[in-house]
Design a protein around this motif. Structure first.
Motif, mmCIF file in Angstrom:
data_model
loop_
_atom_site.group_PDB
_atom_site.id
_atom_site.type_symbol
_atom_site.label_atom_id
_atom_site.label_comp_id
_atom_site.label_asym_id
_atom_site.label_seq_id
_atom_site.Cartn_x
_atom_site.Cartn_y
_atom_site.Cartn_z
ATOM 1 N N GLY A 120 15.378 62.720 2.374
ATOM 2 C CA GLY A 120 15.581 62.211 3.727
ATOM 3 C C GLY A 120 16.547 61.050 3.778
ATOM 4 N N VAL A 121 16.440 60.138 2.808
ATOM 5 C CA VAL A 121 17.363 58.999 2.747
ATOM 6 C C VAL A 121 18.799 59.479 2.579
ATOM 7 N N PHE A 122 18.993 60.503 1.735
ATOM 8 C CA PHE A 122 20.350 60.958 1.419
ATOM 9 C C PHE A 122 20.977 61.835 2.507
ATOM 10 N N VAL A 123 20.165 62.343 3.448
ATOM 11 C CA VAL A 123 20.732 63.223 4.486
ATOM 12 C C VAL A 123 20.619 62.640 5.890
ATOM 13 N N ALA A 124 19.918 61.530 6.064
ATOM 14 C CA ALA A 124 19.719 60.962 7.403
ATOM 15 C C ALA A 124 21.031 60.407 7.952
ATOM 16 N N LEU A 125 21.338 60.752 9.201
ATOM 17 C CA LEU A 125 22.541 60.265 9.881
ATOM 18 C C LEU A 125 22.184 59.476 11.142
ATOM 19 N N ASP A 126 20.956 59.025 11.208
ATOM 20 C CA ASP A 126 20.485 58.148 12.275
ATOM 21 C C ASP A 126 19.819 56.950 11.608
ATOM 22 N N ALA A 127 20.083 55.744 12.109
ATOM 23 C CA ALA A 127 19.618 54.536 11.445
ATOM 24 C C ALA A 127 18.098 54.477 11.341
ATOM 25 N N PHE A 128 17.413 54.782 12.427
ATOM 26 C CA PHE A 128 15.959 54.691 12.405
ATOM 27 C C PHE A 128 15.335 55.830 11.607
ATOM 28 N N LEU A 129 15.996 56.983 11.566
ATOM 29 C CA LEU A 129 15.541 58.064 10.699
ATOM 30 C C LEU A 129 15.729 57.677 9.232
ATOM 31 N N PHE A 130 16.864 57.062 8.927
ATOM 32 C CA PHE A 130 17.110 56.555 7.576
ATOM 33 C C PHE A 130 16.030 55.558 7.189
ATOM 34 N N TYR A 131 15.706 54.637 8.093
ATOM 35 C CA TYR A 131 14.663 53.641 7.812
ATOM 36 C C TYR A 131 13.307 54.315 7.601
ATOM 37 N N PHE A 132 13.010 55.337 8.399
ATOM 38 C CA PHE A 132 11.739 56.057 8.263
ATOM 39 C C PHE A 132 11.607 56.656 6.865
ATOM 40 N N PHE A 133 12.640 57.345 6.407
ATOM 41 C CA PHE A 133 12.565 57.964 5.085
ATOM 42 C C PHE A 133 12.638 56.918 3.974
ATOM 43 N N TRP A 134 13.335 55.829 4.208
ATOM 44 C CA TRP A 134 13.388 54.718 3.239
ATOM 45 C C TRP A 134 11.982 54.219 2.955
ATOM 46 N N GLU A 135 11.196 54.038 4.006
ATOM 47 C CA GLU A 135 9.820 53.576 3.844
ATOM 48 C C GLU A 135 8.922 54.682 3.301
ATOM 49 N N LEU A 136 9.167 55.918 3.742
ATOM 50 C CA LEU A 136 8.358 57.041 3.283
ATOM 51 C C LEU A 136 8.451 57.209 1.769
ATOM 52 N N ALA A 137 9.631 57.014 1.195
ATOM 53 C CA ALA A 137 9.807 57.156 -0.245
ATOM 54 C C ALA A 137 9.051 56.074 -1.013
ATOM 55 N N LEU A 138 8.819 54.932 -0.388
ATOM 56 C CA LEU A 138 8.120 53.823 -1.058
ATOM 57 C C LEU A 138 6.633 54.099 -1.209
ATOM 58 N N ILE A 139 6.021 54.730 -0.220
ATOM 59 C CA ILE A 139 4.557 54.888 -0.214
ATOM 60 C C ILE A 139 4.050 55.706 -1.401
ATOM 61 N N PRO A 140 4.605 56.901 -1.705
ATOM 62 C CA PRO A 140 4.088 57.658 -2.855
ATOM 63 C C PRO A 140 4.251 56.931 -4.187
ATOM 64 N N ILE A 141 5.410 56.301 -4.414
ATOM 65 C CA ILE A 141 5.611 55.640 -5.706
ATOM 66 C C ILE A 141 4.697 54.428 -5.839
ATOM 67 N N TYR A 142 4.360 53.796 -4.732
ATOM 68 C CA TYR A 142 3.407 52.685 -4.785
ATOM 69 C C TYR A 142 2.063 53.175 -5.314
ATOM 70 N N PHE A 143 1.574 54.296 -4.797
ATOM 71 C CA PHE A 143 0.270 54.800 -5.237
ATOM 72 C C PHE A 143 0.340 55.380 -6.647
ATOM 73 N N ILE A 144 1.466 56.005 -6.995
ATOM 74 C CA ILE A 144 1.620 56.518 -8.360
ATOM 75 C C ILE A 144 1.512 55.381 -9.372
ATOM 76 N N CYS A 145 2.187 54.278 -9.089
ATOM 77 C CA CYS A 145 2.163 53.132 -10.008
ATOM 78 C C CYS A 145 0.815 52.411 -9.982
ATOM 79 N N ALA A 146 0.228 52.274 -8.787
ATOM 80 C CA ALA A 146 -1.009 51.501 -8.645
ATOM 81 C C ALA A 146 -2.223 52.241 -9.203
ATOM 82 N N ILE A 147 -2.224 53.567 -9.156
ATOM 83 C CA ILE A 147 -3.389 54.334 -9.609
ATOM 84 C C ILE A 147 -3.275 54.734 -11.072
ATOM 85 N N TRP A 148 -2.094 55.172 -11.506
ATOM 86 C CA TRP A 148 -1.947 55.714 -12.854
ATOM 87 C C TRP A 148 -1.143 54.798 -13.775
#
Length: 487
Positions: A120-148
């Motif tokens: 989503g970050v690499f294909v978004a052509l709208d600023a708020f869509l880019f921001y949405f996917f920027w944050e979305l990518a953070l959430i899974p890696i946070y839990f991957i690192c925090a749990i495992w």
């Protein structure tokens, strides 16, 4: 349509993986990731590499009353990063097959959800869509690192989260300001599309502070000195697959953000602060390289080497010449491939010896010809040996920096010399010498491990021997980007 399919397929697959019980989840996730890679290859086969415009575009009103749209598409730069992401994710999943993580369905679903955020970050052509996917990518890696993750995973992951959220808020503030600068006339409405931002004609003062808001957000993610302090601890404490996702793909989000949303949107701000960024980047190269030389933990050494490499990429793209920009794009590919392979080899060593301390290792090469060859190829690519992927990117980057300023080019060139020192010393300490108690019965690569490393080694030589395969895809997009910057 193909862009939307690339975007949503991993999320749909993640929901399916959540329904799979036990260790079968890893197989379903791996097959889904291979399907995603096949989709990316198909997109590449029908992509018009002669055009610098966005292709496979989709524009659907998201919040039409506010001028916010679900706008996605790919140019050559986007396509290469989508290819990198879809190539590495199945290998990262495959690399985990020797581990039996608790709650495997959740673990592999998070990886696929993260892939959706990255695409989503690499294909978004709208600023708020880019921001949405920027944050979305953070959430899974946070839990991957925090749990495992490791023993210190909670404080380390919290630090990573705070850093990235701070940067995200700065980026959001800049986007909101830019959004309200569009639609300045009675006949035009506000818009958050990328092209609307390109059309803005802000004064140099406004562009100056917007530059720093955006640059700090992207510099934290890359990371660039002095916004790097979260990175070594996070890499060290994350599970192997989390580290590979962070280093191989996620840091490219920051570099891509600079290329897509910083350089062309606020060119006057860039011209004001280019020298400062170049100085910070070169300081980061030397600083991280010196710290890497002093490291005794394998993961932390490669983490600091990554900071040095990213510093060179940052310096190259801020020169605003074709060599620097093309070097930055090709080096993103090379770095992603090489650092993923290095962290996987470190995971192999740790799983066999239960240590990452260089002093506790040695003599491994005596019984591991396959591992030794793969490890050496990745080391040589990391130090930019000719015919490897690292040479192409670093040559173009250093050429771009040298064109901008000869002294800066010479200083940036230290990355090759210092890189050779710490990488070859690491290889010597780990692989040569006499065996220790921990390496006395060290086994060579398994079939599964070869299946991960061989494609990475092949791509190292492919990029090194046939760089135009990739440069020809990004070249029209780079020319378009330069035209927008210098408009």
């Amino acid at each position: 349509m193909i862009t939307a399919l690339l975007l949503f397929w991993p999320a749909l697959a993640a929901l399916l993986v959540l329904l799979v019980k036990g260790q079968g989840a890893k197989k379903v996730a791996f097959i889904a990731a291979l399907v995603e890679f096949a989709l990316a290859l198909f997109a590449t086969s029908v992509f018009n590499s002669q055009s610098g415009s966005f292709q496979f575009a989709l524009n659907v009103p998201w919040v039409p009353s506010a001028g916010i749209g679900f706008i996605i598409g790919m140019d050559g730069i986007s396509l290469l990063l989508v290819l990198l992401t879809t190539f590495l994710v199945p290998l990262i999943i495959l690399s985990s097959f020797k581990h039996n993580y608790k709650d495997p369905g959740v673990f592999y679903a998070l990886i696929l959800f993260m892939q959706t955020g990255l695409i989503g970050v690499f294909v978004a052509l709208d600023a708020f869509l880019f921001y949405f996917f920027w944050e979305l990518a953070l959430i899974p890696i946070y839990f991957i690192c925090a749990i495992w993750g490791g023993e210190r995973r909670i404080p380390v992951t919290f630090k990573f989260f705070v850093y990235t959220i701070f940067g995200s808020l700065l980026m959001l503030a800049a986007f909101v300001y830019l959004y309200f600068q569009t639609g300045a006339t009675a006949t035009s409405a506000h818009s958050s599309s990328l092209l609307a931002f390109y059309d803005l004609a802000l004064n140099s003062s406004a562009q100056g502070w917007i530059f720093w808001f955006l640059f700090i957000a992207f510099a934290i993610k890359m990371p660039v000195f002095p916004f790097h302090t979260w990175q070594p601890d996070t890499y060290a404490e994350s599970p192997a697959q989390g580290t590979m996702l962070l280093s191989g793909i996620m840091l490219k989000m920051g570099i891509y953000g600079v290329l897509r949303w910083l350089l062309p949107v606020v060119p006057l701000g860039v011209s004001q602060w280019t020298e400062v960024v170049l100085i910070l980047s070169i300081i980061g190269i030397v600083y991280a390289s010196v710290i890497a030389i002093r490291q005794r933990d394998l993961k932390r050494l490669v983490a600091y080497s990554s900071i040095a490499h990213v510093g060179l990429i940052s310096a190259g793209i801020f020169t605003l010449n074709e060599q620097g920009l093309q070097g930055g794009v090709i080096q993103m590919l090379s770095h992603g491939v090489v650092v993923t392979g290095l962290f996987f080899i470190i995971d192999i060593i740790y799983s066999r010896t239960n240590t990452r301390e260089i002093a506790s290792l040695g003599g491994i090469t005596q019984t591991t010809p396959a591992l030794s060859i793969c490890f050496m190829v990745l080391i040589l690519a990391s130090i930019a040996l000719p015919l490897t992927s690292g040479f192409v990117g670093e040559f173009l980057l250093l050429s771009g920096v040298y064109q901008y300023n000869g002294w800066m080019g010479a200083a940036a060139g230290l990355t090759i010399i210092l890189g050779a020192v710490y990488m070859l010393r690491m290889f010597q300490g780990v692989m040569f010498g006499t065996k220790s108690e921990t390496t006395n019965s060290f086994a060579d690569l398994t079939l599964n491990e070869k299946a991960v490393l061989i494609p990475l080694v092949v791509l190292v030589f492919w990029i090194g021997l046939f760089p135009n395969t990739f440069l020809s895809i990004s070249e029209p997009a780079v020319h378009t980007l330069l035209n927008v910057i210098k408009r």
